[in-house]
Design a protein around this motif. Structure first.
Motif, PDB file in Angstrom:
ATOM      1  N   THR A  94     -78.311 -67.046  57.565  1.00  0.00           N
ATOM      2  CA  THR A  94     -77.208 -67.162  56.616  1.00  0.00           C
ATOM      3  C   THR A  94     -76.808 -65.787  56.099  1.00  0.00           C
ATOM      4  OG1 THR A  94     -77.965 -69.351  55.891  1.00  0.00           O
ATOM      5  CG2 THR A  94     -76.448 -68.192  54.429  1.00  0.00           C
ATOM      6  N   THR A  95     -75.522 -65.503  56.126  1.00  0.00           N
ATOM      7  CA  THR A  95     -74.983 -64.264  55.561  1.00  0.00           C
ATOM      8  C   THR A  95     -74.533 -64.532  54.124  1.00  0.00           C
ATOM      9  OG1 THR A  95     -74.210 -63.472  57.722  1.00  0.00           O
ATOM     10  CG2 THR A  95     -73.181 -62.508  55.766  1.00  0.00           C
ATOM     11  N   LEU A  96     -75.059 -63.758  53.196  1.00  0.00           N
ATOM     12  CA  LEU A  96     -74.719 -63.925  51.784  1.00  0.00           C
ATOM     13  C   LEU A  96     -73.519 -63.054  51.429  1.00  0.00           C
ATOM     14  CD1 LEU A  96     -75.388 -65.065  48.954  1.00  0.00           C
ATOM     15  CD2 LEU A  96     -76.951 -63.127  48.651  1.00  0.00           C
ATOM     16  N   VAL A  97     -72.569 -63.648  50.717  1.00  0.00           N
ATOM     17  CA  VAL A  97     -71.384 -62.939  50.232  1.00  0.00           C
ATOM     18  C   VAL A  97     -71.264 -63.204  48.730  1.00  0.00           C
ATOM     19  CG1 VAL A  97     -68.884 -62.643  50.448  1.00  0.00           C
ATOM     20  CG2 VAL A  97     -70.251 -63.286  52.456  1.00  0.00           C
ATOM     21  N   VAL A  98     -71.108 -62.151  47.956  1.00  0.00           N
ATOM     22  CA  VAL A  98     -71.055 -62.276  46.501  1.00  0.00           C
ATOM     23  C   VAL A  98     -69.686 -61.856  45.996  1.00  0.00           C
ATOM     24  CG1 VAL A  98     -71.882 -61.196  44.365  1.00  0.00           C
ATOM     25  CG2 VAL A  98     -73.522 -62.053  46.031  1.00  0.00           C
ATOM     26  N   SER A  99     -69.151 -62.633  45.051  1.00  0.00           N
ATOM     27  CA  SER A  99     -67.968 -62.213  44.301  1.00  0.00           C
ATOM     28  C   SER A  99     -68.353 -62.147  42.830  1.00  0.00           C
ATOM     29  CB  SER A  99     -66.804 -63.183  44.494  1.00  0.00           C
ATOM     30  OG  SER A  99     -67.115 -64.473  43.993  1.00  0.00           O
ATOM     31  N   ILE A 100     -67.824 -61.162  42.122  1.00  0.00           N
ATOM     32  CA  ILE A 100     -68.188 -60.950  40.721  1.00  0.00           C
ATOM     33  C   ILE A 100     -66.919 -60.973  39.881  1.00  0.00           C
ATOM     34  CG2 ILE A 100     -69.377 -59.453  39.084  1.00  0.00           C
ATOM     35  CD1 ILE A 100     -70.700 -58.137  41.594  1.00  0.00           C
ATOM     36  N   ASN A 101     -66.758 -62.033  39.100  1.00  0.00           N
ATOM     37  CA  ASN A 101     -65.570 -62.134  38.260  1.00  0.00           C
ATOM     38  C   ASN A 101     -65.606 -61.092  37.158  1.00  0.00           C
ATOM     39  OD1 ASN A 101     -64.926 -64.405  39.757  1.00  0.00           O
ATOM     40  ND2 ASN A 101     -65.910 -65.796  38.321  1.00  0.00           N
ATOM     41  N   PRO A 102     -64.453 -60.549  36.777  1.00  0.00           N
ATOM     42  CA  PRO A 102     -64.421 -59.585  35.669  1.00  0.00           C
ATOM     43  C   PRO A 102     -64.682 -60.297  34.345  1.00  0.00           C
ATOM     44  CG  PRO A 102     -62.193 -60.212  36.272  1.00  0.00           C
ATOM     45  CD  PRO A 102     -63.108 -60.870  37.283  1.00  0.00           C
ATOM     46  N   THR A 103     -64.923 -59.535  33.315  1.00  0.00           N
ATOM     47  CA  THR A 103     -64.995 -60.118  31.979  1.00  0.00           C
ATOM     48  C   THR A 103     -63.569 -60.408  31.491  1.00  0.00           C
ATOM     49  OG1 THR A 103     -64.918 -57.941  30.938  1.00  0.00           O
ATOM     50  CG2 THR A 103     -67.095 -58.869  31.404  1.00  0.00           C
ATOM     51  N   ARG A 104     -63.466 -61.303  30.522  1.00  0.00           N
ATOM     52  CA  ARG A 104     -62.144 -61.640  29.983  1.00  0.00           C
ATOM     53  C   ARG A 104     -61.534 -60.458  29.235  1.00  0.00           C
ATOM     54  NH1 ARG A 104     -61.950 -65.189  26.249  1.00  0.00           N
ATOM     55  NH2 ARG A 104     -60.006 -66.259  26.761  1.00  0.00           N
ATOM     56  N   GLY A 105     -62.395 -59.584  28.709  1.00  0.00           N
ATOM     57  CA  GLY A 105     -61.876 -58.406  28.029  1.00  0.00           C
ATOM     58  C   GLY A 105     -61.130 -57.467  28.953  1.00  0.00           C
ATOM     59  N   LEU A 106     -61.621 -57.312  30.188  1.00  0.00           N
ATOM     60  CA  LEU A 106     -60.935 -56.433  31.139  1.00  0.00           C
ATOM     61  C   LEU A 106     -59.515 -56.902  31.406  1.00  0.00           C
ATOM     62  CD1 LEU A 106     -63.551 -55.519  33.904  1.00  0.00           C
ATOM     63  CD2 LEU A 106     -62.308 -53.949  32.414  1.00  0.00           C
ATOM     64  N   VAL A 107     -59.322 -58.213  31.425  1.00  0.00           N
ATOM     65  CA  VAL A 107     -57.999 -58.768  31.714  1.00  0.00           C
ATOM     66  C   VAL A 107     -57.168 -58.912  30.446  1.00  0.00           C
ATOM     67  CG1 VAL A 107     -56.767 -60.771  32.629  1.00  0.00           C
ATOM     68  CG2 VAL A 107     -58.882 -59.997  33.730  1.00  0.00           C
ATOM     69  N   GLY A 108     -57.806 -59.367  29.371  1.00  0.00           N
ATOM     70  CA  GLY A 108     -57.060 -59.711  28.161  1.00  0.00           C
ATOM     71  C   GLY A 108     -57.024 -58.650  27.094  1.00  0.00           C
ATOM     72  N   HIS A 109     -57.503 -57.448  27.380  1.00  0.00           N
ATOM     73  CA  HIS A 109     -57.608 -56.406  26.349  1.00  0.00           C
ATOM     74  C   HIS A 109     -56.295 -56.093  25.621  1.00  0.00           C
ATOM     75  CE1 HIS A 109     -55.810 -53.210  28.883  1.00  0.00           C
ATOM     76  NE2 HIS A 109     -56.394 -53.845  29.885  1.00  0.00           N
ATOM     77  N   PRO A 110     -55.095 -56.222  26.259  1.00  0.00           N
ATOM     78  CA  PRO A 110     -53.878 -55.947  25.488  1.00  0.00           C
ATOM     79  C   PRO A 110     -53.688 -56.887  24.293  1.00  0.00           C
ATOM     80  CG  PRO A 110     -53.402 -55.912  27.841  1.00  0.00           C
ATOM     81  CD  PRO A 110     -54.770 -56.479  27.685  1.00  0.00           C
ATOM     82  N   ALA A 111     -54.406 -58.018  24.300  1.00  0.00           N
ATOM     83  CA  ALA A 111     -54.246 -58.981  23.213  1.00  0.00           C
ATOM     84  C   ALA A 111     -55.227 -58.741  22.067  1.00  0.00           C
ATOM     85  CB  ALA A 111     -54.432 -60.404  23.750  1.00  0.00           C
ATOM     86  N   LEU A 112     -56.118 -57.756  22.190  1.00  0.00           N
ATOM     87  CA  LEU A 112     -57.097 -57.511  21.136  1.00  0.00           C
ATOM     88  C   LEU A 112     -56.429 -56.986  19.861  1.00  0.00           C
ATOM     89  CD1 LEU A 112     -59.946 -55.831  23.233  1.00  0.00           C
ATOM     90  CD2 LEU A 112     -60.046 -58.077  22.120  1.00  0.00           C
ATOM     91  N   LEU A 113     -56.953 -57.433  18.734  1.00  0.00           N
ATOM     92  CA  LEU A 113     -56.476 -57.013  17.412  1.00  0.00           C
ATOM     93  C   LEU A 113     -57.486 -56.073  16.780  1.00  0.00           C
ATOM     94  CD1 LEU A 113     -55.241 -60.485  16.132  1.00  0.00           C
ATOM     95  CD2 LEU A 113     -53.781 -58.482  16.539  1.00  0.00           C
ATOM     96  N   PRO A 114     -57.070 -55.319  15.748  1.00  0.00           N
ATOM     97  CA  PRO A 114     -58.025 -54.471  15.034  1.00  0.00           C
ATOM     98  C   PRO A 114     -59.177 -55.296  14.468  1.00  0.00           C
ATOM     99  CG  PRO A 114     -55.760 -53.946  14.405  1.00  0.00           C
ATOM    100  CD  PRO A 114     -55.710 -55.201  15.212  1.00  0.00           C
ATOM    101  N   PRO A 115     -60.393 -54.789  14.484  1.00  0.00           N
ATOM    102  CA  PRO A 115     -60.800 -53.454  14.954  1.00  0.00           C
ATOM    103  C   PRO A 115     -61.163 -53.417  16.435  1.00  0.00           C
ATOM    104  CG  PRO A 115     -62.695 -54.546  14.016  1.00  0.00           C
ATOM    105  CD  PRO A 115     -61.541 -55.514  13.869  1.00  0.00           C
ATOM    106  N   TYR A 116     -61.078 -54.576  17.114  1.00  0.00           N
ATOM    107  CA  TYR A 116     -61.567 -54.679  18.486  1.00  0.00           C
ATOM    108  C   TYR A 116     -60.699 -53.907  19.465  1.00  0.00           C
ATOM    109  CZ  TYR A 116     -64.068 -58.312  16.055  1.00  0.00           C
ATOM    110  OH  TYR A 116     -64.829 -58.981  15.139  1.00  0.00           O
ATOM    111  N   ASP A 117     -59.426 -53.738  19.173  1.00  0.00           N
ATOM    112  CA  ASP A 117     -58.559 -52.992  20.082  1.00  0.00           C
ATOM    113  C   ASP A 117     -58.986 -51.534  20.174  1.00  0.00           C
ATOM    114  OD1 ASP A 117     -57.811 -52.529  17.443  1.00  0.00           O
ATOM    115  OD2 ASP A 117     -55.674 -52.359  17.898  1.00  0.00           O
ATOM    116  N   LYS A 118     -59.532 -51.004  19.085  1.00  0.00           N
ATOM    117  CA  LYS A 118     -60.003 -49.615  19.101  1.00  0.00           C
ATOM    118  C   LYS A 118     -61.449 -49.526  19.570  1.00  0.00           C
ATOM    119  CE  LYS A 118     -56.277 -47.674  17.353  1.00  0.00           C
ATOM    120  NZ  LYS A 118     -55.394 -48.858  17.452  1.00  0.00           N
ATOM    121  N   ASP A 119     -62.256 -50.511  19.201  1.00  0.00           N
ATOM    122  CA  ASP A 119     -63.679 -50.476  19.546  1.00  0.00           C
ATOM    123  C   ASP A 119     -63.908 -50.727  21.032  1.00  0.00           C
ATOM    124  OD1 ASP A 119     -66.564 -50.473  18.614  1.00  0.00           O
ATOM    125  OD2 ASP A 119     -66.455 -52.453  19.532  1.00  0.00           O
TER     126      ASP A 119
END
Length: 470
Positions: A94-119
């Motif tokens: 068997t050949t193993l293949v892995v996919s690794i989903n990003p975190t939601r922060g990597l995708v949704g970071h434009p929606a962060l509010l203070p203080p998280y947008d800066k942190d």
């Protein structure tokens, strides 16, 4: 960010908004969260939701999981364990293949509010995600190159941890690209699959784990997201191809998907990941995903129920997420020997059978082992219990020099509706004293057992001082 400071900001943000809970700040569509979500006790039994904060445009984030930055990398022990898993699968064809989903922060970071947008340090988070993908590739495992996943708008639902069809489609293409670049792809049986889309029924709700937790905590549920489109993938066969299909229907697909609830069909995400994989691979896929199974549910269920042995997949696709803790000691200590396979009684280093005893300290199932010079490298215990109601056990390994190790294993009803009654565990990698005896503790008594110790022919485990013992 310091959690006390984070809770202070969250509480202050809620109070200063001067609005009733869940009313939206119209200009940014911010869901107001109640102060209770900033209290430690709220998450005592719900650590997967910790800490909930609101963002723009209806986003809700969990700071512990979604806003991870550079805490992704594999330890030496975890890297070595993934290598050994890949090795044992390769030995079985068997050949193993892995996919690794990003975190939601990597995708949704434009929606962060203070203080998280800066942190939230986007560059650090992106570098950490890329490093994790590189580290998997360096183990020799085929790894989907999804380094630009953070640029994919709409990858995740805004108020739930699952991906959308957009994210599933993107990742399926990356997985297919990785598989096609490997020689194993040429050996797979090919078929044409097509995906169609249709409008979802009006008001069809997306998964709402976050919202249910908020309702339970705060007394009212924010507005759910809705699914607009349903995707369906089917095999396109005509003439001779259709006739050939009749002869293949009894065979399991050569590709298996070990996925999380992102990949189960159709609930909860309606994302059609398995369908997109079939289309882009031009090959059938056995979707063995388990809802709520996290990193171990699907692989554990598939291997320990005997499906792996009977279906013998050529390719195993493992859907992982970057926010997972990957130092999964018990997972590897059980999966590697389970895939390797039992030895015969004649090949076994030691064998025993008997009845479990009503003893708080457990039952000695294998004893008088010191003279056999069983050390921790590549030895494992194989255990079979007659009583299938026993779903939680602890295996105690007692070595010379009073060195002890304990492994806890379970067969949850979610992952194992029918309990196979089989358990495996490698000996701990760091104990260099001979094994004296093995003791078993079980949640229920009154079962016959069969136990044996086998040896594997694999690369030796990494001897890491920080590997886990109980």
């Amino acid at each position: 960010m310091n959690h006390k400071l984070a809770r202070f900001f969250l509480l202050s943000f809620t109070v200063l908004a001067g609005l009733t809970p869940f009313s939206a700040r119209a200009e940014e569509k911010v869901i107001e969260l109640c102060p209770k979500l900033a209290e430690e006790d709220t998450y005592k039994d719900q650590k997967d939701f910790k800490w909930m904060v609101a963002g723009k445009d209806g986003w809700i984030f969990r700071t512990d999981y979604d806003l991870k930055q550079d805490e992704y990398e594999l330890s030496d022990w975890a890297s070595g364990s993934f290598k050994r898993l890949n090795e044992v699968l390769g030995k079985r064809g068997t050949t193993l293949v892995v996919s690794i989903n990003p975190t939601r922060g990597l995708v949704g970071h434009p929606a962060l509010l203070p203080p998280y947008d800066k942190d939230y340090d986007l560059k650090k988070a992106q570098a950490g995600y890329e490093k994790l993908i590189d580290m998997f590739s360096e183990t020799g495992i085929i790894t989907a190159n999804s380094k630009d996943a953070g640029t994919v708008s709409g990858f995740f639902l805004k108020r739930d941890n699952h991906w959308t069809a957009v994210g599933a489609k993107y990742m399926a293409q990356k997985v297919a690209d990785a598989v096609k670049a490997n020689p194993v792809y040429a050996s797979l049986k090919k078929a044409e699959f097509v995906t169609t889309e249709a409008p979802a029924e009006e008001g069809k709700q997306a998964n709402d784990n976050f919202l249910e937790f908020i309702e339970e905590t705060c007394g009212k549920m924010p507005e759910p997201e809705t699914i607009k489109t349903i995707y369906t993938t089917s095999r396109k066969d005509t003439g001779d191809a259709a006739q050939a299909l009749l002869g293949e229907q009894a065979e399991a697909p050569e590709v298996v998907l070990w996925g999380t609830s992102n990949s189960t069909e159709p609930e909860p995400s309606h994302a059609n990941f398995a369908g997109f994989l079939k289309e882009y691979l031009s090959a059938d896929v056995n979707n063995a995903s388990v809802q709520g199974g996290s990193i171990r549910g699907a692989i554990g269920s598939y291997v320990l129920t005997g499906q792996y042995d009977t279906q013998k997949p050529k390719v195993a696709l493992w859907e992982l997420s970057a926010h997972y803790g990957l130092d999964q000691d018990e997972l590897f200590r059980e999966m590697i020997p389970a895939i390797y396979g039992d030895c015969s009684d004649e090949e076994a280093i030691a064998t025993a059978s008997g009845q479990l005893e009503a003893d708080q300290e457990g039952t000695v199932i294998l004893k008088d082992l010191a003279a056999k010079s069983i050390f921790s490298r590549n030895y494992f215990v194989s255990l079979e219990l007659e009583n299938k109601d026993i779903r939680e056990i602890a295996i105690h390994f007692v070595h010379e020099g009073d060195k002890k190790d304990k492994v806890k294993l379970e067969r949850s009803v979610r992952n194992f509706p029918e309990n196979p009654g089989k358990f495996y565990s490698e000996l701990h990698y760091n104990i260099d004293k001979p094994l004296k005896e093995v003791r078993l503790q079980a949640e229920a008594k009154g079962s016959a057992y069969k136990a044996k110790i086998c040896k594997m022919d694999l690369t030796l485990p990494v001897k890491a001082e920080d590997s886990v013992t109980d």
